[in-house]
Design an enzyme around this catalytic site. Structure first.
Site, PDB file in Angstrom:
ATOM      1  CB  SER A 138      -0.875   0.010   1.267  1.00 40.28           C
ATOM      2  OG  SER A 138      -1.514   1.255   1.449  1.00 40.28           O
ATOM      3  CE1 TYR A 151      -3.620  -1.921   5.578  1.00 40.17           C
ATOM      4  CE2 TYR A 151      -3.462   0.333   4.745  1.00 40.17           C
ATOM      5  CZ  TYR A 151      -3.581  -1.031   4.522  1.00 40.17           C
ATOM      6  OH  TYR A 151      -3.656  -1.511   3.230  1.00 40.17           O
TER       7      TYR A 151
END
Length: 252
Positions: A138, A151
């Site tokens: 990501s 995250y």
């Protein structure tokens, strides 16, 4: 490589029951790959198999026994050319001061440790015969943002696994590839992050003219896997045009 030259190639895709994983299975199958899909939800895997002709093995990647079973089933089925470590996800958007340790732990398990366990399970076969390890990280693996600490930490860890492996395996016939998407509107990512709160999930994409969709990222994954074997895509960062950074997004 062109799709016609990849007919005999075989890939495993984790987190294949939804979103980017399912889109990757569909596109690989369309390009003539043999695909094994894995995730926890049996009914979704069965539906994907009926649609695409893929094989499937249900597995919880937080359980080593499930990964051992997955490896046995996949490797008994023939040569494996690529592993797509796609499973993961975010939980919550709390500030670090308020972050729930159990959610941080779950994110680390689902993103970093799942990718580590899967990679370890299939590395011996890939090192012996050659192949690809692809990590779907990501833009959170490359920069942080308020409310994203857990995250971001998990995705940074996953990225470090990939970048370290690339150094440790240099000279061997294994490519280590990272694809790092930015804002991708999928059916479940934001919904899971906000524990089923659909209004909060939809607000993530509010006013954004065209966020990425799962198929956009799947095209990047398949493109990277289909480069000639001497070409390694170390890291491909892909964002929608409306997103300049993790926090700077044009909204209408």
């Amino acid at each position: 490589m062109t799709p016609s030259t990849t007919a005999a190639r075989r890939a495993l895709v984790t987190g294949a029951s939804t979103g980017i994983g399912a889109a990757t299975v569909r596109l690989l199958a369309a390009h003539g790959w043999e695909v094994v899909a894995t995730a926890r939800r049996v009914e979704r895997l069965a539906a994907l198999a009926a649609e695409t002709g893929c094989q499937w093995v249900a597995a919880d990647l937080q359980e080593q026994g499930d990964i051992d079973h997955l490896a046995e089933r996949v490797l008994d089925g023939g040569r494996l050319d690529a592993v797509v470590n796609n499973a993961g996800g975010a939980l919550g958007a709390d500030l670090v001061a308020d972050g729930k340790v159990e959610e941080w732990l779950t994110m680390y398990e689902r993103n970093a440790l799942a990718a580590l366990r899967v990679s370890q399970a299939f590395l011996p076969a890939l090192r012996e015969r050659g192949g690809d390890l692809l990590f779907l990280t990501s833009t959170a693996a490359h920069g942080t943002y308020p409310g994203g600490g857990g995250y971001v930490a998990a995705k940074h860890a996953e990225r470090v696994i990939a970048t370290t492996l690339r150094q440790e395996l240099v000279g061997e016939p294994v490519r280590v590839i990272e694809v790092a998407p930015g804002m991708v509107a999928t059916e479940e990512f934001a919904l899971n992050r906000f524990h089923g709160d659909r209004a909060r999930a939809e607000a993530v994409y509010a006013g954004v003219a065209a966020p990425l969709v799962a198929e956009d990222v799947a095209e990047c994954v398949v493109w990277a896997l289909e480069r000639p074997s001497h070409v390694n895509i170390d890291c491909l960062v892909v964002r929608p045009r409306a997103q300049a950074t993790n926090t700077l997004v044009a909204r209408g």
